[in-house]
Design a protein around this motif. Structure first.
Motif, PDB file in Angstrom:
ATOM      1  N   PRO A   1     -25.472  12.109 -72.075  1.00  0.00           N
ATOM      2  CA  PRO A   1     -24.514  11.161 -71.930  1.00  0.00           C
ATOM      3  C   PRO A   1     -24.531  10.190 -72.738  1.00  0.00           C
ATOM      4  O   PRO A   1     -23.077   9.824 -72.934  1.00  0.00           O
ATOM      5  N   LEU A   2     -25.454   9.682 -73.591  1.00  0.00           N
ATOM      6  CA  LEU A   2     -25.137   8.757 -74.292  1.00  0.00           C
ATOM      7  C   LEU A   2     -24.353   9.158 -75.619  1.00  0.00           C
ATOM      8  O   LEU A   2     -23.483   8.831 -76.226  1.00  0.00           O
ATOM      9  N   ALA A   3     -24.641  10.594 -76.057  1.00  0.00           N
ATOM     10  CA  ALA A   3     -24.039  11.254 -77.056  1.00  0.00           C
ATOM     11  C   ALA A   3     -22.413  11.414 -76.714  1.00  0.00           C
ATOM     12  O   ALA A   3     -21.480  11.030 -77.674  1.00  0.00           O
ATOM     13  N   ILE A   4     -22.155  11.671 -75.542  1.00  0.00           N
ATOM     14  CA  ILE A   4     -20.560  11.918 -75.203  1.00  0.00           C
ATOM     15  C   ILE A   4     -20.195  10.680 -74.942  1.00  0.00           C
ATOM     16  O   ILE A   4     -19.021  10.239 -75.394  1.00  0.00           O
ATOM     17  N   LEU A   5     -20.530   9.588 -74.627  1.00  0.00           N
ATOM     18  CA  LEU A   5     -20.383   8.179 -74.491  1.00  0.00           C
ATOM     19  C   LEU A   5     -19.929   7.624 -75.749  1.00  0.00           C
ATOM     20  O   LEU A   5     -18.809   6.979 -76.294  1.00  0.00           O
ATOM     21  N   PHE A   6     -20.960   8.015 -76.977  1.00  0.00           N
ATOM     22  CA  PHE A   6     -20.658   7.592 -78.239  1.00  0.00           C
ATOM     23  C   PHE A   6     -19.508   8.260 -79.084  1.00  0.00           C
ATOM     24  O   PHE A   6     -18.746   7.708 -79.739  1.00  0.00           O
ATOM     25  N   ARG A   7     -19.366   9.572 -78.653  1.00  0.00           N
ATOM     26  CA  ARG A   7     -18.312  10.421 -79.310  1.00  0.00           C
ATOM     27  C   ARG A   7     -16.965   9.895 -78.812  1.00  0.00           C
ATOM     28  O   ARG A   7     -16.057   9.826 -79.708  1.00  0.00           O
ATOM     29  N   TYR A   8     -16.879   9.598 -77.502  1.00  0.00           N
ATOM     30  CA  TYR A   8     -15.306   9.035 -77.347  1.00  0.00           C
ATOM     31  C   TYR A   8     -15.253   7.813 -77.101  1.00  0.00           C
ATOM     32  O   TYR A   8     -14.170   7.145 -77.422  1.00  0.00           O
TER      33      TYR A   8
END
Length: 160
Positions: free
Chosen positions: A124-131
């Motif tokens: 979830p952190l990576a997805i939040l970071f990506r977008y």
């Protein structure tokens, strides 16, 4: 190499959803709280060696990225306008060495602490970071540096 904006007067910022270190800190805190409430098994022997190694590699990437920014006197915080596009040194290998370093440090802490929740929260952190961070920064850099950024983006990978 540092590339100045081509006649741009845009001094805005990327408008990221939150300061990146705060996102990592929040995920770490949530992971530690969840681990306290519901401990998950962590079947990795000598986790501190793996975790410590990831932390050290992450610190090296993080420091190299910060050093590149400092050399050309462009601000690191995302709430300040970028003065120049940094394309050499560690930025010639990855467009986001500071964030990559933060992710390695984050994962290393999770492994060293034998905290499965921190590792579960990585996605979830990576997805939040990506977008919420990287996509906004990329759009900002394209507006600010135009063709210079587009060329850089085509030759250097986002992560590795």
């Amino acid at each position: 190499m540092a590339i100045e904006p081509a006649g741009q007067t845009d001094t805005g910022t990327a408008g990221v959803i939150a300061r990146p270190p705060l996102l990592f800190l929040a995920a770490l805190l949530i992971g530690f709280v969840l681990d306290r409430l519901l401990r998950l098994p962590f079947p990795v022997p000598r986790a501190w060696i793996i975790g410590g190694s990831l932390i050290l590699i992450g610190l090296a990437l993080f420091a190299a990225g910060i050093r590149n920014f400092m050399r050309v006197e462009t601000p690191v915080p995302t709430n300040e306008p970028t003065r120049v596009l940094v394309t050499t040194g560690i930025h010639g290998w990855t467009r986001n060495p500071i964030y990559l370093g933060m992710f390695l440090i984050y994962g290393g802490i999770g492994i060293a602490a034998q905290n499965s929740w921190i590792l579960v929260l990585t996605l979830p952190l990576a997805i939040l970071f990506r977008y919420g961070v990287v996509a906004r920064e990329e759009a900002y850099l394209e507006r600010r540096f135009g063709d210079a950024y587009r060329g850089y983006r085509q030759t250097v990978r986002r992560w590795l």
